[in-house]
Design a protein around this motif. Structure first.
Motif, PDB file in Angstrom:
ATOM      1  N   GLU A 132       0.843  -1.195   0.000  1.00  0.00           N
ATOM      2  CA  GLU A 132       0.000   0.000   0.000  1.00  0.00           C
ATOM      3  C   GLU A 132       0.882   1.250   0.000  1.00  0.00           C
ATOM      4  N   PRO A 133       0.433   2.315  -0.669  1.00  0.00           N
ATOM      5  CA  PRO A 133       1.238   3.553  -0.675  1.00  0.00           C
ATOM      6  C   PRO A 133       1.605   4.025   0.733  1.00  0.00           C
ATOM      7  N   GLU A 134       0.680   3.960   1.662  1.00  0.00           N
ATOM      8  CA  GLU A 134       0.996   4.482   2.998  1.00  0.00           C
ATOM      9  C   GLU A 134       1.990   3.596   3.743  1.00  0.00           C
ATOM     10  N   ASP A 135       1.976   2.297   3.428  1.00  0.00           N
ATOM     11  CA  ASP A 135       2.996   1.411   4.024  1.00  0.00           C
ATOM     12  C   ASP A 135       4.365   1.724   3.423  1.00  0.00           C
ATOM     13  N   LEU A 136       4.335   2.027   2.127  1.00  0.00           N
ATOM     14  CA  LEU A 136       5.587   2.392   1.460  1.00  0.00           C
ATOM     15  C   LEU A 136       6.180   3.660   2.067  1.00  0.00           C
ATOM     16  N   ARG A 137       5.292   4.596   2.365  1.00  0.00           N
ATOM     17  CA  ARG A 137       5.746   5.856   2.954  1.00  0.00           C
ATOM     18  C   ARG A 137       6.542   5.600   4.225  1.00  0.00           C
ATOM     19  N   ILE A 138       6.008   4.713   5.030  1.00  0.00           N
ATOM     20  CA  ILE A 138       6.690   4.414   6.293  1.00  0.00           C
ATOM     21  C   ILE A 138       7.984   3.649   6.028  1.00  0.00           C
ATOM     22  N   ALA A 139       7.883   2.657   5.163  1.00  0.00           N
ATOM     23  CA  ALA A 139       9.066   1.823   4.887  1.00  0.00           C
ATOM     24  C   ALA A 139      10.206   2.669   4.318  1.00  0.00           C
ATOM     25  N   LEU A 140       9.864   3.639   3.500  1.00  0.00           N
ATOM     26  CA  LEU A 140      10.904   4.442   2.859  1.00  0.00           C
ATOM     27  C   LEU A 140      11.183   5.743   3.589  1.00  0.00           C
ATOM     28  N   LYS A 141      10.519   5.939   4.742  1.00  0.00           N
ATOM     29  CA  LYS A 141      10.704   7.161   5.528  1.00  0.00           C
ATOM     30  C   LYS A 141      10.511   8.403   4.666  1.00  0.00           C
ATOM     31  N   ILE A 142       9.378   8.464   4.021  1.00  0.00           N
ATOM     32  CA  ILE A 142       9.124   9.607   3.146  1.00  0.00           C
ATOM     33  C   ILE A 142       8.470  10.734   3.937  1.00  0.00           C
ATOM     34  N   ASP A 143       8.990  11.917   3.728  1.00  0.00           N
ATOM     35  CA  ASP A 143       8.525  13.130   4.375  1.00  0.00           C
ATOM     36  C   ASP A 143       7.001  13.232   4.282  1.00  0.00           C
ATOM     37  N   PRO A 144       6.329  13.506   5.403  1.00  0.00           N
ATOM     38  CA  PRO A 144       4.857  13.558   5.378  1.00  0.00           C
ATOM     39  C   PRO A 144       4.302  14.588   4.398  1.00  0.00           C
ATOM     40  N   ARG A 145       5.101  15.596   4.055  1.00  0.00           N
ATOM     41  CA  ARG A 145       4.600  16.612   3.123  1.00  0.00           C
ATOM     42  C   ARG A 145       4.664  16.161   1.663  1.00  0.00           C
ATOM     43  N   VAL A 146       5.376  15.038   1.448  1.00  0.00           N
ATOM     44  CA  VAL A 146       5.529  14.569   0.066  1.00  0.00           C
ATOM     45  C   VAL A 146       4.445  13.543  -0.253  1.00  0.00           C
ATOM     46  N   LYS A 147       3.851  13.673  -1.428  1.00  0.00           N
ATOM     47  CA  LYS A 147       2.767  12.754  -1.785  1.00  0.00           C
ATOM     48  C   LYS A 147       3.314  11.409  -2.246  1.00  0.00           C
ATOM     49  N   VAL A 148       2.657  10.347  -1.773  1.00  0.00           N
ATOM     50  CA  VAL A 148       2.939   9.012  -2.292  1.00  0.00           C
ATOM     51  C   VAL A 148       1.684   8.582  -3.050  1.00  0.00           C
ATOM     52  N   VAL A 149       1.786   8.511  -4.368  1.00  0.00           N
ATOM     53  CA  VAL A 149       0.608   8.335  -5.210  1.00  0.00           C
ATOM     54  C   VAL A 149       0.556   6.906  -5.735  1.00  0.00           C
ATOM     55  N   PRO A 150      -0.592   6.245  -5.625  1.00  0.00           N
ATOM     56  CA  PRO A 150      -0.690   4.909  -6.232  1.00  0.00           C
ATOM     57  C   PRO A 150      -0.590   5.012  -7.742  1.00  0.00           C
ATOM     58  N   CYS A 151      -0.007   4.001  -8.358  1.00  0.00           N
ATOM     59  CA  CYS A 151       0.237   4.105  -9.800  1.00  0.00           C
ATOM     60  C   CYS A 151       0.210   2.727 -10.476  1.00  0.00           C
ATOM     61  N   VAL A 152      -0.319   2.708 -11.681  1.00  0.00           N
ATOM     62  CA  VAL A 152      -0.161   1.564 -12.578  1.00  0.00           C
ATOM     63  C   VAL A 152       0.360   2.161 -13.879  1.00  0.00           C
ATOM     64  N   ALA A 153       1.632   1.977 -14.129  1.00  0.00           N
ATOM     65  CA  ALA A 153       2.266   2.707 -15.231  1.00  0.00           C
ATOM     66  C   ALA A 153       1.705   2.329 -16.589  1.00  0.00           C
ATOM     67  N   ARG A 154       1.030   1.194 -16.657  1.00  0.00           N
ATOM     68  CA  ARG A 154       0.457   0.799 -17.947  1.00  0.00           C
ATOM     69  C   ARG A 154      -0.858   1.516 -18.216  1.00  0.00           C
ATOM     70  N   ASP A 155      -1.378   2.173 -17.194  1.00  0.00           N
ATOM     71  CA  ASP A 155      -2.692   2.797 -17.310  1.00  0.00           C
ATOM     72  C   ASP A 155      -2.567   4.308 -17.456  1.00  0.00           C
ATOM     73  N   ARG A 156      -3.115   4.810 -18.536  1.00  0.00           N
ATOM     74  CA  ARG A 156      -2.960   6.216 -18.870  1.00  0.00           C
ATOM     75  C   ARG A 156      -3.532   7.148 -17.806  1.00  0.00           C
ATOM     76  N   GLU A 157      -4.717   6.829 -17.324  1.00  0.00           N
ATOM     77  CA  GLU A 157      -5.333   7.683 -16.309  1.00  0.00           C
ATOM     78  C   GLU A 157      -4.472   7.741 -15.051  1.00  0.00           C
ATOM     79  N   SER A 158      -3.897   6.605 -14.732  1.00  0.00           N
ATOM     80  CA  SER A 158      -3.059   6.537 -13.540  1.00  0.00           C
ATOM     81  C   SER A 158      -1.796   7.396 -13.711  1.00  0.00           C
ATOM     82  N   VAL A 159      -1.187   7.302 -14.869  1.00  0.00           N
ATOM     83  CA  VAL A 159       0.014   8.107 -15.144  1.00  0.00           C
ATOM     84  C   VAL A 159      -0.345   9.594 -15.103  1.00  0.00           C
TER      85      VAL A 159
END
Ligand SMILES: Nc1nc2c(ncn2[C@@H]2O[C@H](COP(=O)(O)OP(=O)(O)O)[C@@H](O)[C@H]2O)c(=O)[nH]1
Ligand SMILES: [Mg+2]
Lengths: 180, 275
Positions: A132-159
């Motif tokens: 999950e994006p929020e689990d990734l945020r914790i695992a990677l110690k990402i600054d709370p002000r930075v967005k962690v966005v879910p993505c499927v790179a094959r999907d245009r809307e997602s990109v």
């Protein structure tokens, strides 16, 4: 005419090529596969694949997307690429925790180049093993002000949504600067 | 006795042939259009070369070859004030920063670059000083002249072709606009990447070459390749006072391009929403 650029970075196989290919209007995207038919080209060990995409806004404005090259010995080109960028996107293969450390390293390096906004794209969310994006945020110690966005790179809307989130972050940054 | 004259009458190929066949030892000086080259030979082998524009600074060469970073370059420069090239090489090798073969290769590349360029000089006075050796402390690498002469002649032809294809280095470049451009598997060399990073209608090809320390031959070759691949197009440079170029790899805070305004971001947002 004005050209602006964004850099798409992330570990090997995180989906950079796919991401750019999905959204770019020109087919200027390369793979890491080597083609030897171009005899004019220099010896293959000295070359590196380049991901390069373009979105034309209108006659006066063009956005370029640059993917960072995969091979480690070309790391020095990251800085060259980041010169003058609007912002950057760090792609992560959410299903491969063994790459998270590398993703973190890349993120730190890019932050060092420029105080530009960035977002983290938690790619391959369509896979069953994706974190999950929020689990990734914790695992990677990402600054709370930075967005962690879910993505499927094959999907245009997602990109599109990832690119938009980065642009929103840039606007927010401009607001913050104006207030100080 | 004196080996002395003008390239108009006796060109670089002929000179090197003579030096090779006569197994000469000494220094050949050529002066042409404000440029100055000195090439050293030992028993008919090429051993060293310098020009007024490229003295062949070892650390600089290693940076260009991607063996040292710009940071390391600065640190070494600051510390290695008066020591000779050989001493410097030993220091770098002992410090584990480069290998001996990398040093030899860099010196060799440099020497060859200088000499290959001489093949394109059509006019210039030359003189040969027998038995004059390279300055003490310089690293020398013996190179057979036969191959140099063959490669040099090949390059003269290539050079002529490139000059026809790309006569004006005061043009600028931009990424191609043709949406139909089908470009696949664009694999770039390190040098090409350096050029890519400066592509902007405001920078002339000549400026890009200068910022990257590239010769006219190198930049022509790279730009020609990119033109052929359909990656870039030639355009007339925008604005007389081009923004000063920043050499790549230099550590400095990178600022957002000043021209980017809120309206630009809003236009990007609108466009992407509609995609
Ligand atoms: N399932 C899935 N696979 C993806 C996604 N994005 C990329 N891939 C695949 O992951 C692999 C690596 O992607 P690529 O774009 O080459 O990664 P790069 O090394 O970062 O350029 C390829 O096989 C892609 O098809 C995604 O969102 N979902
Ligand atoms: Mg790729």
């Amino acid at each position: 005419m004005q050209t602006v650029k964004m850099v798409i970075t992330g570990p090997f196989s995180s989906g950079k090529t796919q991401f750019i290919r999905t959204i770019s209007e020109i087919d200027v995207v390369s793979t890491d596969r080597r083609i030897t038919s171009e005899s004019e080209r220099v010896k293959e060990e000295t070359t590196v694949a380049m991901d390069f995409g373009r979105i034309t806004v209108d006659e006066d404005l063009v956005l370029y997307l640059f993917g960072t090259p995969g091979q480690k010995r070309f790391d020095f080109m990251w800085e060259i690429l980041s010169e003058g960028m609007l912002g950057f996107i760090v792609l992560i293969d959410s299903a491969r925790p063994e790459t998270f450390r590398e993703a973190r390293r890349i993120l730190e390096i890019f932050r060092g180049y420029a105080p530009t906004p960035y977002v983290v794209a938690a790619n391959k969310q369509d896979l069953a093993d994706a974190w999950e994006p929020e689990d990734l945020r914790i695992a990677l110690k990402i600054d709370p002000r930075v967005k962690v966005v879910p993505c499927v790179a094959r999907d245009r809307e997602s990109v599109k949504s990832v690119l938009l989130e980065l642009l929103f972050s840039i606007l927010e940054e401009m607001d913050a600067e104006e207030q100080t | 006795m004196a080996l002395k004259g003008n390239l108009r009458d006796f060109n670089t190929t002929q000179l090197l042939n003579l030096i090779n066949l006569a197994r000469k030892t000494g220094a050949l000086t050529i002066q042409s259009q404000g440029a100055d080259a000195k090439v050293y030979f030992k028993e008919g082998k090429l051993v060293h070369a310098t020009t007024s524009s490229q003295d062949g600074d070892l650390t600089r060469m290693l940076v260009q070859a991607g063996k040292l970073s710009e940071e390391q370059f600065k640190t070494i420069r600051a510390r290695s004030g008066k020591i000779s090239e050989k001493e410097l090489a030993l220091y770098l090798i002992n410090a584990g920063l480069v290998t001996q073969s990398e040093v030899v290769q860099s010196v060799k590349d440099h020497v060859l670059n200088v000499v290959y360029r001489l093949f394109t000089w059509e006019d210039g006075v030359f003189y040969f000083e027998p038995n004059r050796l390279p300055p003490a402390g310089r690293i020398t690498v013996p190179i057979d002249l036969e191959n140099v002469i063959m490669e040099g002649s090949r390059r003269v032809k290539e050079w002529e072709r490139l000059q026809e294809e790309l006569p004006n280095l005061d043009m600028a470049l931009k990424f191609t606009d043709r949406p139909s451009a089908k470009l696949r598997n664009v694999n770039l060399t390190v040098e090409e990447w350096r050029v890519i990073s400066f592509i902007n209608p405001r920078n002339t090809i000549r400026q890009i070459a200068q910022s990257n320390n590239m010769s006219e031959f190198q930049i022509r070759k790279i730009v020609y390749g990119m033109l052929q691949a359909g990656l870039v197009e030639l355009v007339r440079p925008e604005g007389a006072e081009a923004r000063p170029l920043v050499p790549p790899g230099r550590k400095k805070p990178i600022e957002r391009p000043p021209a980017v305004k809120r309206s630009v971001i809003n236009r990007l947002i609108d466009r992407i929403r509609k995609l």
